[in-house]
Scaffold this active site. Sequence first.
Site, PDB file in Angstrom:
ATOM      1  N   LYS A   1       0.680  -1.555   0.110  1.00 39.19           N
ATOM      2  CA  LYS A   1       0.215  -0.025  -0.181  1.00 39.19           C
ATOM      3  C   LYS A   1       1.094   1.076   0.272  1.00 39.19           C
ATOM      4  O   LYS A   1       0.822   2.572  -0.554  1.00 39.19           O
ATOM      5  CB  LYS A   1      -0.897  -0.437   0.981  1.00 39.19           C
ATOM      6  CG  LYS A   1      -1.989  -0.585   0.914  1.00 39.19           C
ATOM      7  CD  LYS A   1      -2.661  -1.353   2.237  1.00 39.19           C
ATOM      8  CE  LYS A   1      -3.560  -2.523   2.654  1.00 39.19           C
ATOM      9  NZ  LYS A   1      -4.536  -3.494   3.606  1.00 39.19           N
TER      10      LYS A   1
ATOM     11  N   GLN B   1      -5.315  -2.159   9.279  1.00 40.47           N
ATOM     12  CA  GLN B   1      -5.182  -2.904   8.864  1.00 40.47           C
ATOM     13  C   GLN B   1      -4.971  -4.844   9.940  1.00 40.47           C
ATOM     14  O   GLN B   1      -5.248  -4.326  11.063  1.00 40.47           O
ATOM     15  CB  GLN B   1      -3.790  -3.146   8.614  1.00 40.47           C
ATOM     16  CG  GLN B   1      -2.974  -4.380   8.171  1.00 40.47           C
ATOM     17  CD  GLN B   1      -3.323  -4.625   6.464  1.00 40.47           C
ATOM     18  OE1 GLN B   1      -3.150  -3.525   5.951  1.00 40.47           O
ATOM     19  NE2 GLN B   1      -3.532  -5.577   6.286  1.00 40.47           N
TER      20      GLN B   1
ATOM     21  N   ASP C   1     -11.752   1.246   3.377  1.00 41.51           N
ATOM     22  CA  ASP C   1     -12.073  -0.345   4.037  1.00 41.51           C
ATOM     23  C   ASP C   1     -13.879  -0.280   3.623  1.00 41.51           C
ATOM     24  O   ASP C   1     -14.493  -1.483   3.591  1.00 41.51           O
ATOM     25  CB  ASP C   1     -12.046  -1.023   4.605  1.00 41.51           C
ATOM     26  CG  ASP C   1      -9.914  -0.671   4.007  1.00 41.51           C
ATOM     27  OD1 ASP C   1      -9.694  -1.388   3.205  1.00 41.51           O
ATOM     28  OD2 ASP C   1      -9.440  -1.569   4.746  1.00 41.51           O
TER      29      ASP C   1
END
Length: 275
Positions: A48, A92, A115
């Site tokens: 990322k 994460q 997300d």
Amino acid sequence: MILIDGKVISQKIKNDLKRKMNTLIKKPSLAVIRVGEDDASKIYIDLKRKMCEELGIIFTEYHLDEDIQQEDLLGLIHRLNADEETTAILLQSPIPYHLNILEAFKAISPEKDVDGFNPLNVGKLAIGQQTYAPCTPLGIMKLLSEYNINVEGKNCVVVGRSNIVGRPMAQLLLNANGTVTVCHSKTKDLKKITMEADILVVAIGRPGYITADMVKEGAVVIDVGINRVSYMKKIVGDVDFENVKRKCSYITPVPGGVGPMTIITLMENVIKTAE
Ligand code: NAP
């Protein structure tokens, strides 16, 4: 059979995003929170970071110790919510078991939730409103669209019901007017259902589980699985690619199908936060 090439499509989207970056007044800035020392997470975060750097997105990693308390994690999220420079926040997963990840997702401001895991955004997706949707299923919708595969009126079967892939996938297909069936580990006679699929999306994490006899002639097959098979020394999907490819009209390979779409779709969501 047409191979759906996620590498080519993601590169095309990347080029579009580079152009879009030049038009933005505010620079997108992604904050990634990592808790503990999960090795796979480090790899994913580095990917990322690299993609952000290539696109000119500001990237900051916040690494918290394994033994932090829930209030420390929430405190950081609240600070990032309030920080005007930070446009996007990503937690994460996995995080250590003593922490409540759903609470943490809920704390992320819905406007910065790239997300799409904040329950408000999950709910918006469920009632068909525009929102940040999880990147893997959103990337699959882009692949279908790029290959002019129309979802409307099609029998869509999603195998797997995780919050990250299966469930949001089903919602996105439903929102695109597909007729959607969701299967899982308790589904009876899976083959009978998958045989009816015009579009079959498989996200279960079992190497080669979907065999040719489970797929309808001419179906579109999307393989989300990423399985490291040590004795074969390679990564394979959830679909028996070599045999299924002879039967279907379109298929995604593993690697090089869905995988590259996930990260570029995340970048697209991050850029949206600054638009
Ligand atoms: P997960 O959270 O483990 O969920 C697996 C789902 O599959 C569950 O809903 C489970 O049913 C169902 N399932 C398991 N065995 C089954 C069977 N024999 N028949 C029918 N359903 C079955 O996994 P996930 O996070 O969704 O990931 C799935 C796969 O996609 C993994 O290989 C993962 O590595 C890969 N993945 C790829 C990407 C990408 O970017 N390409 C992104 C995310 C995930 P129950 O709910 O009943 O347990």
